[in-house]
Write a protein that holds these residues in place. Structure first.
Motif, mmCIF file in Angstrom:
data_model
loop_
_atom_site.group_PDB
_atom_site.id
_atom_site.type_symbol
_atom_site.label_atom_id
_atom_site.label_comp_id
_atom_site.label_asym_id
_atom_site.label_seq_id
_atom_site.Cartn_x
_atom_site.Cartn_y
_atom_site.Cartn_z
ATOM 1 N N PRO A 139 0.817 -1.223 0.000
ATOM 2 C CA PRO A 139 0.000 0.000 0.000
ATOM 3 C C PRO A 139 0.848 1.269 0.000
ATOM 4 N N LEU A 140 0.407 2.252 -0.762
ATOM 5 C CA LEU A 140 1.081 3.553 -0.800
ATOM 6 C C LEU A 140 0.868 4.343 0.480
ATOM 7 N N SER A 141 -0.285 4.122 1.114
ATOM 8 C CA SER A 141 -0.606 4.903 2.310
ATOM 9 C C SER A 141 -1.248 3.994 3.348
ATOM 10 N N TRP A 142 -1.304 4.496 4.581
ATOM 11 C CA TRP A 142 -1.919 3.742 5.658
ATOM 12 C C TRP A 142 -3.404 3.576 5.352
ATOM 13 N N PRO A 143 -3.902 2.343 5.406
ATOM 14 C CA PRO A 143 -5.316 2.123 5.116
ATOM 15 C C PRO A 143 -6.215 3.005 5.982
ATOM 16 N N ASN A 144 -7.187 3.600 5.372
ATOM 17 C CA ASN A 144 -8.194 4.431 6.019
ATOM 18 C C ASN A 144 -7.623 5.674 6.703
ATOM 19 N N ALA A 145 -6.397 6.031 6.396
ATOM 20 C CA ALA A 145 -5.813 7.238 6.976
ATOM 21 C C ALA A 145 -5.262 8.165 5.899
ATOM 22 N N GLY A 146 -4.791 7.593 4.791
ATOM 23 C CA GLY A 146 -4.290 8.404 3.699
ATOM 24 C C GLY A 146 -2.884 8.928 3.889
ATOM 25 N N GLU A 147 -2.279 8.676 5.034
ATOM 26 C CA GLU A 147 -0.907 9.116 5.286
ATOM 27 C C GLU A 147 0.061 8.195 4.559
ATOM 28 N N PRO A 148 1.138 8.743 4.002
ATOM 29 C CA PRO A 148 2.080 7.892 3.260
ATOM 30 C C PRO A 148 2.773 6.865 4.159
ATOM 31 N N MET A 149 3.054 5.706 3.583
ATOM 32 C CA MET A 149 3.748 4.639 4.281
ATOM 33 C C MET A 149 5.205 4.679 3.845
ATOM 34 N N THR A 150 6.069 5.219 4.688
ATOM 35 C CA THR A 150 7.440 5.489 4.256
ATOM 36 C C THR A 150 8.513 4.711 5.012
ATOM 37 N N SER A 151 8.110 3.790 5.875
ATOM 38 C CA SER A 151 9.079 2.961 6.589
ATOM 39 C C SER A 151 8.691 1.503 6.442
ATOM 40 N N ILE A 152 9.676 0.672 6.102
ATOM 41 C CA ILE A 152 9.433 -0.748 5.879
ATOM 42 C C ILE A 152 10.421 -1.557 6.698
ATOM 43 N N ARG A 153 9.926 -2.611 7.354
ATOM 44 C CA ARG A 153 10.775 -3.578 8.038
ATOM 45 C C ARG A 153 10.754 -4.842 7.202
ATOM 46 N N LEU A 154 11.907 -5.225 6.707
ATOM 47 C CA LEU A 154 12.057 -6.416 5.876
ATOM 48 C C LEU A 154 12.826 -7.448 6.702
ATOM 49 N N PHE A 155 12.183 -8.545 7.074
ATOM 50 C CA PHE A 155 12.813 -9.525 7.949
ATOM 51 C C PHE A 155 13.965 -10.262 7.276
ATOM 52 N N LYS A 156 13.848 -10.470 5.985
ATOM 53 C CA LYS A 156 14.919 -11.065 5.176
ATOM 54 C C LYS A 156 14.674 -10.658 3.740
ATOM 55 N N VAL A 157 15.730 -10.626 2.951
ATOM 56 C CA VAL A 157 15.583 -10.185 1.567
ATOM 57 C C VAL A 157 15.086 -11.303 0.650
ATOM 58 N N TRP A 158 15.374 -12.531 0.997
ATOM 59 C CA TRP A 158 14.933 -13.676 0.203
ATOM 60 C C TRP A 158 15.200 -14.925 0.998
ATOM 61 N N ASP A 159 14.568 -16.011 0.609
ATOM 62 C CA ASP A 159 14.744 -17.289 1.287
ATOM 63 C C ASP A 159 15.180 -18.318 0.249
ATOM 64 N N GLU A 160 16.186 -19.080 0.567
ATOM 65 C CA GLU A 160 16.666 -20.118 -0.362
ATOM 66 C C GLU A 160 15.558 -21.086 -0.766
ATOM 67 N N ALA A 161 14.655 -21.381 0.133
ATOM 68 C CA ALA A 161 13.572 -22.320 -0.135
ATOM 69 C C ALA A 161 12.643 -21.824 -1.244
ATOM 70 N N TRP A 162 12.654 -20.542 -1.527
ATOM 71 C CA TRP A 162 11.797 -19.979 -2.576
ATOM 72 C C TRP A 162 12.394 -20.179 -3.964
ATOM 73 N N GLY A 163 13.647 -20.579 -4.036
ATOM 74 C CA GLY A 163 14.319 -20.734 -5.319
ATOM 75 C C GLY A 163 14.776 -19.392 -5.874
ATOM 76 N N ALA A 164 15.539 -19.445 -6.936
ATOM 77 C CA ALA A 164 16.101 -18.224 -7.525
ATOM 78 C C ALA A 164 15.085 -17.460 -8.362
ATOM 79 N N ALA A 165 14.142 -18.182 -8.952
ATOM 80 C CA ALA A 165 13.167 -17.534 -9.831
ATOM 81 C C ALA A 165 12.328 -16.531 -9.039
ATOM 82 N N GLY A 166 12.250 -15.357 -9.558
ATOM 83 C CA GLY A 166 11.426 -14.335 -8.927
ATOM 84 C C GLY A 166 12.167 -13.360 -8.042
ATOM 85 N N ARG A 167 13.375 -13.710 -7.600
ATOM 86 C CA ARG A 167 14.096 -12.831 -6.683
ATOM 87 C C ARG A 167 14.401 -11.485 -7.319
#
Length: 185
Positions: free
Chosen positions: A67-95
């Motif tokens: 989402p571009l903004s917080w649902p039902n608030a319209g404020e921009p969503m500008t901070s993201i927490r990414l727990f991991k960038v990719w998982d080996e179990a997902w395979g290389a396709a799509g990364r």
């Protein structure tokens, strides 16, 4: 979801500057998800200090639909927490496509990302995931990187099944210095 065929130029992302990849994807009509609703919750308090924890499924399958903004608030969503960038179990396709989609989103909303990278008991896996983490860090650049979290939830290793945490892993991690050595690399 970003149209896969429209990202031919962006697939060369490792060799092209991030801005060029983002422009190529945006020119192809790619954009983040925007939800519409007649419900308004008002202003998000301290919005600049809040963010979204991006789940694995969204990263893997539909990073273009964060989402571009917080649902039902319209404020921009500008901070993201990414727990991991990719998982080996997902395979290389799509990364590469997922990275492209995430970078386009981050540039579009001028977000900053806190990136997590695991430290496990498998050095080969750790090295591979670290290489992907460095690749995404380079693509995002320091202006879009909030920080780096190394070794997510290591304190929980002791509670995992023996198939996940092999015998001797905890001793290697803490007593023999594997974590500290990987952290310094």
């Amino acid at each position: 979801r970003l149209p896969r065929g429209s990202l031919a130029a962006a697939r060369m992302a490792v060799r092209l500057p991030t801005a060029i990849c983002a422009l190529a994807a945006l020119a192809a009509g790619c954009h983040a998800y925007k939800c519409s609703s007649d419900v308004r919750l008002g202003v998000v308090t301290a919005q600049a200090r809040k963010g979204i924890a991006l789940d694995d499924s969204t990263l893997r399958h539909c990073a273009s639909q964060i989402p571009l903004s917080w649902p039902n608030a319209g404020e921009p969503m500008t901070s993201i927490r990414l727990f991991k960038v990719w998982d080996e179990a997902w395979g290389a396709a799509g990364r590469v496509d997922a990275f492209n989609e995430l970078v386009v989103y981050v540039l579009q909303v001028k977000a900053r990302v806190l990136i997590g990278t695991p430290v496990t008991c498998n050095e080969t896996s750790d090295d591979l995931i670290w290489s992907w983490t460095k690749e995404l860090l380079v693509r995002l650049g320091p202006e879009h990187t909030m920080g780096l979290a190394i070794g997510n939830e290591l304190e929980l290793l002791q509670f995992k099944a023996p198939g996940v945490v092999p015998e001797g892993c905890l001793n290697n991690m803490w007593d023999r210095g594997y974590l500290w050595r990987k952290f310094q690399q």
